[in-house]
Design an enzyme around this catalytic site. Sequence first.
Site, PDB file in Angstrom:
ATOM      1  N   GLY A 236       2.992   3.595  -2.672  1.00 23.43           N
ATOM      2  CA  GLY A 236       3.306   2.982  -1.354  1.00 23.43           C
ATOM      3  C   GLY A 236       3.489   1.599  -1.435  1.00 23.43           C
ATOM      4  N   ALA A 237       3.913   1.265  -2.583  1.00 23.23           N
ATOM      5  CA  ALA A 237       4.012  -0.377  -2.913  1.00 23.23           C
ATOM      6  C   ALA A 237       5.077  -1.104  -2.489  1.00 23.23           C
ATOM      7  CB  ALA A 237       3.549  -0.611  -4.367  1.00 23.23           C
ATOM      8  N   SER A 238       6.254  -0.313  -1.711  1.00 18.33           N
ATOM      9  CA  SER A 238       7.370  -1.012  -1.480  1.00 18.33           C
ATOM     10  C   SER A 238       7.430  -1.372  -0.272  1.00 18.33           C
ATOM     11  CB  SER A 238       8.499   0.149  -1.494  1.00 18.33           C
ATOM     12  OG  SER A 238       8.279   1.225  -0.717  1.00 18.33           O
TER      13      SER A 238
ATOM     14  N   GLY B 221       4.942  -2.157   3.871  1.00 15.73           N
ATOM     15  CA  GLY B 221       3.493  -2.289   4.581  1.00 15.73           C
ATOM     16  C   GLY B 221       2.448  -2.651   3.747  1.00 15.73           C
TER      17      GLY B 221
ATOM     18  N   GLY C 118       0.678  -1.500   1.397  1.00 17.11           N
ATOM     19  CA  GLY C 118       0.698  -1.514  -0.122  1.00 17.11           C
ATOM     20  C   GLY C 118       1.482  -2.633  -0.596  1.00 17.11           C
TER      21      GLY C 118
ATOM     22  N   TYR D  12      -1.796  14.546  11.103  1.00 16.13           N
ATOM     23  CA  TYR D  12      -2.024  13.004  10.437  1.00 16.13           C
ATOM     24  C   TYR D  12      -3.739  13.142  10.179  1.00 16.13           C
ATOM     25  CZ  TYR D  12      -2.575   8.130   9.688  1.00 16.13           C
ATOM     26  OH  TYR D  12      -2.948   6.790   8.990  1.00 16.13           O
TER      27      TYR D  12
HETATM   28  N1  LIG Z   1       0.079   0.942   9.946  1.00 19.47           N
HETATM   29  C1  LIG Z   1      -1.296   1.519  10.513  1.00 19.47           C
HETATM   30  O1  LIG Z   1      -1.643   1.101  11.818  1.00 19.47           O
HETATM   31  C2  LIG Z   1      -2.348   2.238   9.745  1.00 19.47           C
HETATM   32  C3  LIG Z   1      -3.477   2.319  10.342  1.00 19.47           C
HETATM   33  C4  LIG Z   1      -4.597   3.413   9.249  1.00 19.47           C
HETATM   34  C5  LIG Z   1      -4.098   3.465   8.378  1.00 19.47           C
HETATM   35  N2  LIG Z   1      -3.093   3.256   7.954  1.00 19.47           N
HETATM   36  C6  LIG Z   1      -2.701   3.932   6.248  1.00 19.47           C
HETATM   37  O2  LIG Z   1      -2.282   2.756   5.696  1.00 19.47           O
HETATM   38  C7  LIG Z   1      -1.143   3.387   4.583  1.00 19.47           C
HETATM   39  C8  LIG Z   1      -0.294   2.589   4.423  1.00 19.47           C
HETATM   40  O3  LIG Z   1       0.655   2.730   5.801  1.00 19.47           O
HETATM   41  P1  LIG Z   1       1.444   1.373   6.113  1.00 19.47           P
HETATM   42  O4  LIG Z   1       1.189   1.301   7.542  1.00 19.47           O
HETATM   43  O5  LIG Z   1       1.646   0.267   5.170  1.00 19.47           O
HETATM   44  O6  LIG Z   1       2.819   2.513   6.305  1.00 19.47           O
HETATM   45  P2  LIG Z   1       4.589   2.068   5.824  1.00 19.47           P
HETATM   46  O7  LIG Z   1       4.832   0.604   6.105  1.00 19.47           O
HETATM   47  O8  LIG Z   1       5.060   3.079   6.473  1.00 19.47           O
HETATM   48  O9  LIG Z   1       4.494   2.362   4.333  1.00 19.47           O
HETATM   49  C9  LIG Z   1       4.415   3.244   3.483  1.00 19.47           C
HETATM   50  C10 LIG Z   1       4.445   3.280   1.944  1.00 19.47           C
HETATM   51  O10 LIG Z   1       4.489   4.390   1.525  1.00 19.47           O
HETATM   52  C11 LIG Z   1       5.495   4.779   0.856  1.00 19.47           C
HETATM   53  N3  LIG Z   1       5.871   6.380   1.057  1.00 19.47           N
HETATM   54  C12 LIG Z   1       5.998   6.778   2.011  1.00 19.47           C
HETATM   55  N4  LIG Z   1       6.347   8.225   2.046  1.00 19.47           N
HETATM   56  C13 LIG Z   1       6.163   8.337   0.434  1.00 19.47           C
HETATM   57  C14 LIG Z   1       6.520   9.390  -0.342  1.00 19.47           C
HETATM   58  N5  LIG Z   1       6.843  10.703   0.194  1.00 19.47           N
HETATM   59  N6  LIG Z   1       6.245   9.188  -1.400  1.00 19.47           N
HETATM   60  C15 LIG Z   1       5.927   7.922  -2.065  1.00 19.47           C
HETATM   61  N7  LIG Z   1       5.736   6.984  -1.394  1.00 19.47           N
HETATM   62  C16 LIG Z   1       5.807   7.229   0.251  1.00 19.47           C
HETATM   63  C17 LIG Z   1       6.653   3.883   1.465  1.00 19.47           C
HETATM   64  O11 LIG Z   1       7.728   3.580   0.580  1.00 19.47           O
HETATM   65  P3  LIG Z   1       9.158   4.325   0.208  1.00 19.47           P
HETATM   66  O12 LIG Z   1       9.419   4.490   1.622  1.00 19.47           O
HETATM   67  O13 LIG Z   1       9.890   3.662  -0.714  1.00 19.47           O
HETATM   68  O14 LIG Z   1       8.720   5.989  -0.353  1.00 19.47           O
HETATM   69  C18 LIG Z   1       5.873   2.666   1.808  1.00 19.47           C
HETATM   70  O15 LIG Z   1       5.825   1.984   0.574  1.00 19.47           O
HETATM   71  C19 LIG Z   1      -1.194   4.700   4.888  1.00 19.47           C
HETATM   72  O16 LIG Z   1      -1.920   5.496   4.180  1.00 19.47           O
HETATM   73  C20 LIG Z   1      -1.548   4.783   6.355  1.00 19.47           C
HETATM   74  O17 LIG Z   1      -2.270   6.355   6.523  1.00 19.47           O
HETATM   75  C21 LIG Z   1      -2.034   2.628   8.401  1.00 19.47           C
END
Ligand SMILES: NC(=O)c1ccc[n+]([C@@H]2O[C@H](COP(=O)([O-])OP(=O)(O)OC[C@H]3O[C@@H](n4cnc5c(N)ncnc54)[C@H](OP(=O)(O)O)[C@@H]3O)[C@@H](O)[C@H]2O)c1
Length: 270
Positions: free
Chosen positions: A34-36, A38, A40, A178
């Site tokens: 998920g490096a693309s 947020g 990551g 979730y």
């Molecule tokens: N944001 C919050 O409030 C929050 C709070 C607590 C924990 N977290 C945790 O933090 C982590 C990152 O979340 P974020 O907020 O940065 O989310 P995000 O902005 O939605 O980014 C998610 C990343 O995961 C990748 N991804 C999604 N589905 C995928 C798939 N099927 N295969 C491969 N890659 C996939 C996406 O890239 P592509 O779309 O290019 O695949 C993107 O790079 C998650 O584990 C989340 O549970 C987030």
Amino acid sequence: MNINWIESIIFPKVFLNEGKASTFLRGKTILITGASDGIGKACALLFSKFNVHLILVGRSRERLDEVAKIIINHNSTASIFVADLYQEEQVDQLLAHIRAQQTPIDIFISNAGKSIQRSLQHSLLRYHDFTRTNALNYLAPVKITLAITPILSKQCGQIVNVSALNVLLLPIAKWAAYQASKTAFDQYCRSNQSEWRKMNIRLKTIYLPLVKTKMITPNVTYQNMPAMERNEAALRILKLLMGASSYSRPWWAIFPITIGFFIRKFWDRI
Ligand SMILES: NC(=O)c1ccc[n+]([C@@H]2O[C@H](COP(=O)([O-])OP(=O)(O)OC[C@H]3O[C@@H](n4cnc5c(N)ncnc54)[C@H](OP(=O)(O)O)[C@@H]3O)[C@@H](O)[C@H]2O)c1
């Protein structure tokens, strides 16, 4: 009340000693799912300031390419692996690639994740919400960690579980898919922690509160709630990697955790 003021109290800025970070990270190979986007992406860009090799995984080649360009400008190196981690065969392809390259991974940031908020009533015909969240938030990182444990062991490496604060709190309505999947991976990691330790692998878990990424944008109720900046989340991940503690959570998390512990019976009724 001013939301910026509240955010500065509940998410105080962390200070990074760049010299120490450079000594710690230089020359390391870091796999980030998920490096693309947020958190990551924020981690990849932060780490890239310290001469590392990053293996970036995500579904969008275009966005991964953009991240890789910035990394190269920072004098680090990057390789990209496009994979939809919902699909077990694509997880296998990623692992075959890692084996073929004999990549000496030092750090694995298990970050790719999917969040769903949906009531039970609206979930009755949506079993796939549960299979998808489990596939991405639980089973894919389990498969990756099982496969790379021997590599991490050789490297005296670290695994970072990018988890959610909710995992430590009383479960709340509408988050079954979730929370169950994030809790499953947390339990898997904590259960393995002592065995990983014997293999010279450290587990680090960050229990994040709301973070400003595209994950929370579809949810209108979150738009006026205090949330952490994604770069701050990345800084906390790096500090966690560099430090001795095995987990990180917001300073105030102790209050809802303690309250939850004592009022479980009452909570179940309401
Ligand atoms: N944001 C919050 O409030 C929050 C709070 C607590 C924990 N977290 C945790 O933090 C982590 C990152 O979340 P974020 O907020 O940065 O989310 P995000 O902005 O939605 O980014 C998610 C990343 O995961 C990748 N991804 C999604 N589905 C995928 C798939 N099927 N295969 C491969 N890659 C996939 C996406 O890239 P592509 O779309 O290019 O695949 C993107 O790079 C998650 O584990 C989340 O549970 C987030």
